[in-house]
Design an enzyme around this catalytic site. Structure first.
Site, short mmCIF file in Angstrom:
data_model
loop_
_atom_site.label_atom_id
_atom_site.label_comp_id
_atom_site.label_asym_id
_atom_site.label_seq_id
_atom_site.Cartn_x
_atom_site.Cartn_y
_atom_site.Cartn_z
N HIS A 1 0.92 -1.14 0.00
CA HIS A 1 0.00 0.00 0.00
C HIS A 1 0.96 1.19 0.00
O HIS A 1 1.42 1.60 1.06
CB HIS A 1 -0.83 0.05 1.29
CG HIS A 1 -1.99 -0.91 1.34
ND1 HIS A 1 -3.09 -0.77 0.52
CD2 HIS A 1 -2.24 -1.97 2.12
CE1 HIS A 1 -3.97 -1.72 0.80
NE2 HIS A 1 -3.48 -2.47 1.76
N LYS B 1 -6.77 -0.72 -4.97
CA LYS B 1 -8.25 -0.76 -4.97
C LYS B 1 -8.84 0.47 -5.66
O LYS B 1 -9.61 1.25 -5.07
CB LYS B 1 -8.81 -0.87 -3.55
CG LYS B 1 -8.39 -2.15 -2.82
CD LYS B 1 -9.14 -2.31 -1.50
CE LYS B 1 -8.71 -3.52 -0.71
NZ LYS B 1 -7.40 -3.40 -0.04
N ASP C 1 -13.05 4.57 -9.11
CA ASP C 1 -13.56 5.88 -9.56
C ASP C 1 -13.98 5.74 -11.02
O ASP C 1 -13.93 4.64 -11.59
CB ASP C 1 -12.45 6.94 -9.39
CG ASP C 1 -13.03 8.31 -9.09
OD1 ASP C 1 -14.02 8.70 -9.74
OD2 ASP C 1 -12.50 9.01 -8.19
N GLY D 1 -13.75 5.88 -15.07
CA GLY D 1 -12.68 5.39 -15.92
C GLY D 1 -11.53 6.37 -16.13
O GLY D 1 -10.36 6.01 -15.99
N ASN D 2 -11.86 7.61 -16.44
CA ASN D 2 -10.80 8.57 -16.74
C ASN D 2 -9.90 8.80 -15.53
O ASN D 2 -8.67 8.86 -15.65
CB ASN D 2 -11.44 9.90 -17.18
CG ASN D 2 -10.39 10.88 -17.68
OD1 ASN D 2 -9.65 10.56 -18.60
ND2 ASN D 2 -10.29 12.03 -17.03
O1 S5P Z 1 -10.94 -8.25 1.58
C1 S5P Z 1 -9.81 -7.84 1.77
C2 S5P Z 1 -9.03 -7.33 0.72
C3 S5P Z 1 -7.73 -6.93 0.97
S1 S5P Z 1 -6.76 -6.50 -0.38
N1 S5P Z 1 -9.25 -7.90 3.01
C4 S5P Z 1 -7.97 -7.48 3.27
O2 S5P Z 1 -7.54 -7.59 4.41
N2 S5P Z 1 -7.19 -6.95 2.24
C5 S5P Z 1 -5.81 -6.45 2.50
O3 S5P Z 1 -5.01 -7.54 2.95
C6 S5P Z 1 -5.71 -5.37 3.56
O4 S5P Z 1 -5.78 -4.08 2.98
C7 S5P Z 1 -4.35 -5.64 4.19
O5 S5P Z 1 -3.35 -4.97 3.46
C8 S5P Z 1 -4.15 -7.14 4.00
C9 S5P Z 1 -4.47 -8.00 5.22
O6 S5P Z 1 -3.60 -7.72 6.28
P1 S5P Z 1 -3.58 -8.59 7.63
O7 S5P Z 1 -2.58 -7.86 8.47
O8 S5P Z 1 -4.94 -8.59 8.22
O9 S5P Z 1 -3.10 -9.97 7.25
#
Ligand code: S5P
Length: 366
Positions: A65, A100, A103, A105-106
């Site tokens: 992230h 993630k 928004d 498309g543009n």
């Molecule tokens: O449904 C989701 C989708 C994502 S991408 N649930 C999630 O937890 N994530 C991501 O996966 C979340 O943003 C974080 O970066 C990671 C999970 O982290 P953890 O520390 O709970 O294993």
């Protein structure tokens, strides 16, 4: 599990995958015997690069992230993305920016290819929240195709004018170039050596002025020792995951929504690699999608494997690799705090890798 694909080995699936990056990832999984993605949710560049360097040997995807990183260096040539790309090449993992997008498309096109982070340059994979509708996927696919075309042109130009070879890299605290390679040590010893690497804060910020974009136009041979044995560099194609199901309690992703995600994926098989989901979404005989699954933890070592896993108190829910890979047919587990908050993250990453791999082997009956 609705589709027999869940019974196939990763290598078999690599042969049938339509998307070049999916085919590569499936082969990489087989080479590294790892179906683990690290979610590197830390707050400084140093922590991020240190995790990438020490846990890289255990994983096939590193999820970022970028906006969590307080001192992310946006420089396209030698900033944080470029440094990460170099470590990705050395340890053979793909980078997945968990952006993630959500928004019109543009806007998503501009967020993907322009602006501060230029995500498309260093991240092999990104993802989209399909709430705005299918147009967001269409727009990202279009942006990726145009980027790929431009790269093809740039590669040609580079070759015509002659590109300088990469110089040796320098580092003041941890010299990644003198770290023994998996070829020299064998995969298991290589992993053990990385796990034992001292966990002081490492300054890789000075590693080099010569970092390359995530997919360098230069050939595998030119990088020689910097590349991973048993597999070539990833293809230049970028890939997208659609956020089709979430791990968080009470989320609003209904079956209808998930089905619409699958429909959109089928329309863009040359760009959409698969899903972030809690179960495999391959239901038609031709479906070759990869499912990557967050909300994964193992019980602590001394706790009975069947013990119920606690959530994080902020909506996150956890399941074991056994359930997610073995029973729900997912391909790759995504683990963040389960690894990075451990006393010895590299050793913990190996524990997760082995558990997720065993769940896969059990599933395909090998
Ligand atoms: O449904 C989701 C989708 C994502 S991408 N649930 C999630 O937890 N994530 C991501 O996966 C979340 O943003 C974080 O970066 C990671 C999970 O982290 P953890 O520390 O709970 O294993």
């Amino acid at each position: 599990m609705p589709n027999t694909i869940a019974k196939q080995s990763y290598s078999q699936r690599a042969e049938n995958a339509n998307h070049p990056l999916s085919a590569y990832l499936l082969r990489l999984i087989a080479v590294k015997k790892s179906n683990l993605c690290l979610s590197a949710d830390v707050s400084t560049t140093q922590q991020l690069l240190h995790l990438a360097n020490t846990i890289g040997p255990s994983i096939v995807v590193l999820k970022t992230h970028y906006d969590l990183i307080a001192n992310w260096d946006y420089n396209a040539e030698h900033g944080t993305g470029a440094k990460l790309a170099r470590l990705a090449r050395r340890h053979a993992f793909l980078i997945f920016e968990d952006r993630k997008f959500g928004d019109i498309g543009n806007t998503v096109q501009l967020q993907y290819t322009e602006g501060t982070a230029k995500i498309i340059e260093w991240s092999h994979i990104t993802n989209v929240n399909m709430i705005p509708g299918k147009a967001a996927v269409d727009a990202l696919a279009d942006a990726a195709a145009r980027w790929r075309e431009r790269k093809r042109y740039e590669v040609k130009t580079d070759i015509t004018v002659g590109t300088p070879r990469p110089e040796s890299v320098e580092s003041d605290e941890e010299d990644v170039t003198t770290t023994p390679t998996p070829e020299e040590l064998g995969l298991d010893t290589y992993r053990a050596a990385s796990a034992g690497r001292k966990s002081s804060i490492v300054s890789i910020t000075t590693v080099s002025q010569h970092f390359e974009p995530a997919n360098s136009p230069r050939s595998y041979e030119e990088f020689g020792h910097e590349s991973f044995p048993g597999i070539e560099e990833p293809p230049m194609e970028r890939g997208l995951l659609i956020l089709a199901q979430m791990s968080s309690k009470g989320n609003f992703m209904t079956r209808e929504y998930t089905d619409a995600c699958v429909e959109s994926a089928r329309e863009h098989e040359d760009y959409v690699m698969g899903f972030i989901s809690q179960e495999t979404l391959n239901t038609e005989p031709d479906d070759q999608f990869i499912s990557m699954t967050p909300g994964c933890q193992l019980p602590p070592k001394d706790v009975n494997g069947d013990a119920k896993l606690e959530g994080d108190g902020k909506g996150q829910q956890y399941n074991t690799p056994q359930k997610l890979v073995g029973q729900m047919g997912n391909d790759i587990v995504i683990v963040g705090r389960g690894i990075i908050k451990a006393a010895d993250p590299a050793r913990e990453a190996e524990r997760y890798r082995k558990a997720a791999w065993e769940a896969y082997e059990e599933r395909i009956g090998s």
